[in-house]
Design a protein around this motif. Sequence first.
Motif, mmCIF file in Angstrom:
data_model
loop_
_atom_site.group_PDB
_atom_site.id
_atom_site.type_symbol
_atom_site.label_atom_id
_atom_site.label_comp_id
_atom_site.label_asym_id
_atom_site.label_seq_id
_atom_site.Cartn_x
_atom_site.Cartn_y
_atom_site.Cartn_z
ATOM 1 N N ALA A 345 0.831 -1.206 0.000
ATOM 2 C CA ALA A 345 0.000 0.000 0.000
ATOM 3 C C ALA A 345 0.863 1.253 0.000
ATOM 4 C CB ALA A 345 -0.929 -0.015 1.213
ATOM 5 N N ALA A 346 1.911 1.238 0.827
ATOM 6 C CA ALA A 346 2.818 2.389 0.855
ATOM 7 C C ALA A 346 3.538 2.550 -0.486
ATOM 8 C CB ALA A 346 3.831 2.226 1.985
ATOM 9 N N SER A 347 3.896 1.410 -1.096
ATOM 10 C CA SER A 347 4.559 1.466 -2.392
ATOM 11 C C SER A 347 3.629 2.025 -3.466
ATOM 12 C CB SER A 347 5.034 0.071 -2.789
ATOM 13 O OG SER A 347 5.616 0.076 -4.066
ATOM 14 N N VAL A 348 2.335 1.645 -3.391
ATOM 15 C CA VAL A 348 1.360 2.183 -4.343
ATOM 16 C C VAL A 348 1.250 3.694 -4.181
ATOM 17 C CG1 VAL A 348 -1.090 2.255 -4.961
ATOM 18 C CG2 VAL A 348 0.036 0.059 -4.582
ATOM 19 N N ASP A 349 1.163 4.147 -2.920
ATOM 20 C CA ASP A 349 1.101 5.592 -2.674
ATOM 21 C C ASP A 349 2.339 6.300 -3.227
ATOM 22 O OD1 ASP A 349 -1.359 6.122 -1.483
ATOM 23 O OD2 ASP A 349 -0.680 5.415 0.461
ATOM 24 N N ALA A 350 3.501 5.711 -2.962
ATOM 25 C CA ALA A 350 4.739 6.327 -3.434
ATOM 26 C C ALA A 350 4.800 6.321 -4.960
ATOM 27 C CB ALA A 350 5.939 5.587 -2.846
ATOM 28 N N SER A 351 4.382 5.204 -5.561
ATOM 29 C CA SER A 351 4.430 5.106 -7.024
ATOM 30 C C SER A 351 3.465 6.081 -7.676
ATOM 31 C CB SER A 351 4.112 3.671 -7.462
ATOM 32 O OG SER A 351 5.045 2.755 -6.939
ATOM 33 N N VAL A 352 2.252 6.160 -7.102
ATOM 34 C CA VAL A 352 1.272 7.092 -7.653
ATOM 35 C C VAL A 352 1.761 8.523 -7.499
ATOM 36 C CG1 VAL A 352 -1.064 8.024 -7.380
ATOM 37 C CG2 VAL A 352 -0.688 5.563 -7.343
ATOM 38 N N GLY A 353 2.320 8.824 -6.303
ATOM 39 C CA GLY A 353 2.846 10.172 -6.088
ATOM 40 C C GLY A 353 3.975 10.502 -7.034
ATOM 41 N N SER A 354 4.872 9.530 -7.236
ATOM 42 C CA SER A 354 5.990 9.754 -8.147
ATOM 43 C C SER A 354 5.508 9.900 -9.591
ATOM 44 C CB SER A 354 6.970 8.579 -8.042
ATOM 45 O OG SER A 354 8.002 8.697 -8.988
#
Length: 673
Positions: A345-354
């Motif tokens: 979930a954190a990776s998804v947030d980071a990926s979407v943000g990036s």
Amino acid sequence: MSMTRGAWAALVTLIVGVFCLSFESQLAWLIKWPAAWVFPVHDWISSGLGLVLGWFKPLARGLSWLLSIPMDGVGWILGETPWPIIIAAVTALGWRLGGWKMAALGAVGFGFVLVSGYWAQSMRTLALVFVSVPLALLMGMAIGILAYENPRLKSAVNVVLDVMQTVPTFAYLTPLLFLFGFGPVVGLVASAIYAAPPMARNTLLGLERVEHDIREAAIMSGGTRRQQLFLVEIPAAATQIMVGVNQSLMAALSMVIIAAVIGGFDDIGWEVLLTMRKAWFGQAFLAGSVIVVFAIVIDRMSGALATQRKQYDAKVAYGLMALGVVAAFVLRVDPADIHWMDGIAASVDASVGSFTSSNGAALDSIKNNAMFYGLLPLRIGLDQAVLPFTWGFMWQPAYSLYVFAGAGILAGLIALRGNLAAGVMVAIAAIILETGVADLPWAFVLVGLAALGWTSGGLKLARLVVILLLAIMLAGLWERALLSLYLSGASVFACAVIGGLLGLWASVSRMAWAILRPMCDLLQTIPLFVFLIPVLMFFQIGEFSAFLAICMYAIVPMIRYTRHGLVTTPPDMVEAATASGATTWQMLREVRAPYAAPSILLGLNQTILYAFSMLVIAALIGTTGLGQSIYLALGQADIGLGISAGAAMAMLALIADRLVQGFAEKRRAALGL
């Protein structure tokens, strides 16, 4: 040139449109529905229905208490049962229904739920489904049997089912909230109501399809009418009835997030809603994935019940259950301590943000171009949408004359080629594009849709269209109805074009269908709310995001029915065309497409109904119109506004449904089907 009914209808509509625009300043009442002609329908409904519901409120609160008992009981059982036993039970059921593939689906699916960290919330969601579905099945079967046993009631029952399926779910949540109060039970009741119509329709359809010989054998056996029905006819219709069970299960599951809006229940639906509101897209995506997994597992297993497949060895199922019991004693791990996917979930947030930060300009360009050069002109017209900020120049009155003159020339050329109706439709499209759907004169829309109804189904349908549209106007909901028509119309048009092309591609390429089929299966199992998550990730709240969500949900019927119609052309017609030397393109245009027209129209019909269903859900992310009114009425507990806006939405959907069905029936009759 002989004038067809369609040509007459188009010509009358064009004359009314030109008249309204020509005398816009002198006859303003033909453009905007006068406020003096609006009745206080909201207040009447609020006072009248509030009084009636007040009488039933004590009974409803008592029923709420009774329903809370099985719901709490099932929730307690699922919550206290060790997770290895539940996973083993699902795996064993999958084995019995479909062998090792179905067993693996159940094990992997519920294993994903476990490691997602949402096990407790998911069990509460299952409790809601397990209690609401039996209620829906009982209600649906009773309604279906009633319509079957009393043919005079069949048409009335079908009308009631149409209303239940076309009225947006948020609309009837308002009176349910008034009756049952805030809490999970009102979500339970709403889910049962929403899931009952598919069961009723399939029960009626199954009983009507029972072979005549079976009925005669039951009569000759000397049984009573009740014995004939329950011992012979219902078992004979079991396959179709199980299809209803499958559809009811999926309908109930699709309601879990909607129920969370008013239930305040700490289930998976509430997690999706809460994380979406906080813009925690990683968690929202994870929680939404749990619902999708539930939908896939439930759809596949309940779908297997609707087909006559062999049941696999029960000993293996017992062995799996025993293995689950042993694992429950060995693996004493609290599911609340399992959060293996938090990093994802954190990776998804980071990926979407990036991704959004790196490609923000491109995403904004896509959204702005679609809005400024597509959706906005369609909503408010070229005369208001064309501005120096967006188009680089200011719209002048002379430009409108150029648009109308160009459309008139094109319409004349088309008419001279023998298609008067199509030519006039070009001129009508020019009026709509220049004026905008939201600012169309009410007289023009009323006459246009009535003329379309006359072309599709005769005077009876035209009269129905006029009555329903006048009801919307008299309730003071006309401007909001036009906004809903604009967004749903734009979405349906996009789905018709893109879905039709994809269906065409799938009909001529097996590889294309191999790619599109699983995608369509997945999209049809995803509950409505989950479609909001990916569009919010990349385009945030706004009308364009709502447009994309509606298209994603509504495009599947267009793909499926277009392909089905094109690949089911009778072989003798194909052979005759081949023998005459027709090319592949000629075969498609002259043979397959005309024969597929009824099926394609049915797909268009389903696409329209799907778009209206999603329109209310999309109100959560920035739409206007009736959907927004329904959602606001729910938050304000305004029964009058909720019921009237919901009824208006249902009327628009009913009009569209009847119009498309009428054209499909005419096409079937022309083909001799």
